[in-house]
Design a protein around this motif. Sequence first.
Motif, PDB file in Angstrom:
ATOM      1  N   VAL A   1       0.837  -1.206   0.000  1.00 38.78           N
ATOM      2  CA  VAL A   1       0.000   0.000   0.000  1.00 38.78           C
ATOM      3  C   VAL A   1       0.873   1.257   0.000  1.00 38.78           C
ATOM      4  N   ALA A   2       1.961   1.232   0.781  1.00 40.09           N
ATOM      5  CA  ALA A   2       2.871   2.380   0.815  1.00 40.09           C
ATOM      6  C   ALA A   2       3.523   2.599  -0.550  1.00 40.09           C
ATOM      7  N   SER A   3       3.863   1.515  -1.239  1.00 35.61           N
ATOM      8  CA  SER A   3       4.444   1.646  -2.583  1.00 35.61           C
ATOM      9  C   SER A   3       3.459   2.298  -3.533  1.00 35.61           C
ATOM     10  N   LEU A   4       2.214   1.830  -3.489  1.00 43.80           N
ATOM     11  CA  LEU A   4       1.190   2.415  -4.358  1.00 43.80           C
ATOM     12  C   LEU A   4       0.924   3.863  -3.990  1.00 43.80           C
ATOM     13  N   ALA A   5       0.883   4.158  -2.676  1.00 44.86           N
ATOM     14  CA  ALA A   5       0.661   5.537  -2.239  1.00 44.86           C
ATOM     15  C   ALA A   5       1.812   6.442  -2.664  1.00 44.86           C
TER      16      ALA A   5
ATOM     17  N   VAL B   1      17.021   3.589  -0.589  1.00 51.49           N
ATOM     18  CA  VAL B   1      17.827   4.762  -0.922  1.00 51.49           C
ATOM     19  C   VAL B   1      17.308   5.477  -2.164  1.00 51.49           C
ATOM     20  N   LEU B   2      16.869   4.717  -3.177  1.00 51.41           N
ATOM     21  CA  LEU B   2      16.479   5.307  -4.456  1.00 51.41           C
ATOM     22  C   LEU B   2      14.960   5.358  -4.574  1.00 51.41           C
ATOM     23  N   PRO B   3      14.366   6.542  -4.593  1.00 58.65           N
ATOM     24  CA  PRO B   3      12.902   6.644  -4.719  1.00 58.65           C
ATOM     25  C   PRO B   3      12.368   5.994  -5.983  1.00 58.65           C
ATOM     26  N   LEU B   4      13.159   6.017  -7.056  1.00 60.10           N
ATOM     27  CA  LEU B   4      12.703   5.496  -8.335  1.00 60.10           C
ATOM     28  C   LEU B   4      12.286   4.032  -8.249  1.00 60.10           C
ATOM     29  N   LEU B   5      12.927   3.261  -7.356  1.00 61.43           N
ATOM     30  CA  LEU B   5      12.691   1.820  -7.294  1.00 61.43           C
ATOM     31  C   LEU B   5      11.641   1.418  -6.261  1.00 61.43           C
ATOM     32  N   ARG B   6      11.114   2.353  -5.491  1.00 64.46           N
ATOM     33  CA  ARG B   6      10.176   1.971  -4.424  1.00 64.46           C
ATOM     34  C   ARG B   6       8.898   1.314  -4.934  1.00 64.46           C
TER      35      ARG B   6
ATOM     36  N   VAL C   1       8.871 -15.530 -14.263  1.00 61.37           N
ATOM     37  CA  VAL C   1      10.000 -14.632 -14.514  1.00 61.37           C
ATOM     38  C   VAL C   1       9.608 -13.553 -15.513  1.00 61.37           C
ATOM     39  N   MET C   2       8.942 -13.954 -16.593  1.00 64.49           N
ATOM     40  CA  MET C   2       8.547 -12.976 -17.612  1.00 64.49           C
ATOM     41  C   MET C   2       7.468 -12.038 -17.086  1.00 64.49           C
ATOM     42  N   LEU C   3       6.559 -12.568 -16.237  1.00 59.26           N
ATOM     43  CA  LEU C   3       5.535 -11.706 -15.652  1.00 59.26           C
ATOM     44  C   LEU C   3       6.153 -10.693 -14.702  1.00 59.26           C
ATOM     45  N   TYR C   4       7.070 -11.144 -13.836  1.00 61.57           N
ATOM     46  CA  TYR C   4       7.718 -10.223 -12.907  1.00 61.57           C
ATOM     47  C   TYR C   4       8.523  -9.171 -13.663  1.00 61.57           C
ATOM     48  N   ALA C   5       9.203  -9.589 -14.722  1.00 60.19           N
ATOM     49  CA  ALA C   5       9.969  -8.629 -15.512  1.00 60.19           C
ATOM     50  C   ALA C   5       9.048  -7.603 -16.164  1.00 60.19           C
ATOM     51  N   GLY C   6       7.894  -8.071 -16.668  1.00 57.62           N
ATOM     52  CA  GLY C   6       6.953  -7.148 -17.281  1.00 57.62           C
ATOM     53  C   GLY C   6       6.388  -6.152 -16.282  1.00 57.62           C
ATOM     54  N   MET C   7       6.031  -6.647 -15.094  1.00 54.93           N
ATOM     55  CA  MET C   7       5.543  -5.743 -14.049  1.00 54.93           C
ATOM     56  C   MET C   7       6.622  -4.748 -13.640  1.00 54.93           C
ATOM     57  N   SER C   8       7.847  -5.227 -13.530  1.00 52.82           N
ATOM     58  CA  SER C   8       8.953  -4.343 -13.145  1.00 52.82           C
ATOM     59  C   SER C   8       9.190  -3.267 -14.192  1.00 52.82           C
ATOM     60  N   VAL C   9       9.132  -3.655 -15.465  1.00 59.13           N
ATOM     61  CA  VAL C   9       9.330  -2.685 -16.542  1.00 59.13           C
ATOM     62  C   VAL C   9       8.243  -1.618 -16.505  1.00 59.13           C
TER      63      VAL C   9
ATOM     64  N   ALA D   1       7.649   5.245 -13.172  1.00 59.92           N
ATOM     65  CA  ALA D   1       8.346   6.046 -12.162  1.00 59.92           C
ATOM     66  C   ALA D   1       9.510   6.820 -12.782  1.00 59.92           C
ATOM     67  N   GLY D   2      10.234   6.188 -13.698  1.00 63.75           N
ATOM     68  CA  GLY D   2      11.345   6.872 -14.354  1.00 63.75           C
ATOM     69  C   GLY D   2      10.882   8.029 -15.217  1.00 63.75           C
ATOM     70  N   ALA D   3       9.775   7.838 -15.923  1.00 64.46           N
ATOM     71  CA  ALA D   3       9.237   8.921 -16.742  1.00 64.46           C
ATOM     72  C   ALA D   3       8.807  10.103 -15.875  1.00 64.46           C
ATOM     73  N   LEU D   4       8.199   9.808 -14.728  1.00 65.19           N
ATOM     74  CA  LEU D   4       7.813  10.877 -13.813  1.00 65.19           C
ATOM     75  C   LEU D   4       9.041  11.644 -13.318  1.00 65.19           C
ATOM     76  N   THR D   5      10.082  10.896 -12.935  1.00 66.98           N
ATOM     77  CA  THR D   5      11.281  11.538 -12.395  1.00 66.98           C
ATOM     78  C   THR D   5      11.947  12.441 -13.434  1.00 66.98           C
ATOM     79  N   VAL D   6      12.094  11.925 -14.645  1.00 70.60           N
ATOM     80  CA  VAL D   6      12.752  12.703 -15.695  1.00 70.60           C
ATOM     81  C   VAL D   6      11.910  13.916 -16.075  1.00 70.60           C
ATOM     82  N   TYR D   7      10.608  13.724 -16.224  1.00 74.94           N
ATOM     83  CA  TYR D   7       9.747  14.854 -16.569  1.00 74.94           C
ATOM     84  C   TYR D   7       9.776  15.928 -15.481  1.00 74.94           C
TER      85      TYR D   7
END
Length: 229
Positions: free
Chosen positions: A24-28, A92-97, A123-131, A137-143
């Motif tokens: 829940v904290a990750s989603l929040a 340490v890195l907000p991008l990965l939370r 493995v492929m599902l976890y990789a897809g979710m991670s991507v 999150a990366g797009a938000l940070t860069v923007y």
Amino acid sequence: MSDRPPKPPRQERWDHRMETPLAVASLAFLTGYAVRVLARHGLPQAWLDLCLAVTVAAWALFAVDYAVRLRVSGLRPLRFVRAHLLDTVVLVLPLLRPLRMVTLYDRVQRRRDKPRLGLYARVMLYAGMSVALLGFAGALTVYHHEADAPGATILTFGDAIWWTCATLATVGYGDVAPVTPLGRVTAVGMMACGLALLGAVTGSFSSWLVQSFTREDDKRPPGASPGAS
């Protein structure tokens, strides 16, 4: 054999208790950060401050969880960091939370006697979710850091999404690129994650194909040619 030491019962109980709160904290965190970045010019300051408070509170929960698990693990700090490297980086890195949501799904699957999906599919599902989570999150940070920077080429969130897709796919067209120091640091991290995730998916898919062909060869009668019907 894994180098990670077995978990003490207290740590197992704590991990089980904190699975849902951390998800829940990750989603929040992701929601609060997204609203604060995408609606920063359209929301009253009070709402922006509330979004900031939500993201800080989510980080504080991560920090408390990390500190408690360090204490109940019975390990020295350096050894705990080595055994829980991903958790340390996420703290340490907000991008990965947001990736905490992927680890929760993995733990739920592990508790089942027979997961719904096979190893390679997981493995492929976890990789897809991670991507998906990492890319958003990366797009938000860069923007957030590029939109108002002098000489920036990433001026809209659409530009940031396009750049993120090209970066994670290791294509790198070069039509848009970050110019700020934090944007470039984010780019380096996303390149590394993109290579790792792409390698995991490619390796799993290749291994699945090899195993499928091996099973077909094992079922073929002795002496039969591969093209025989």
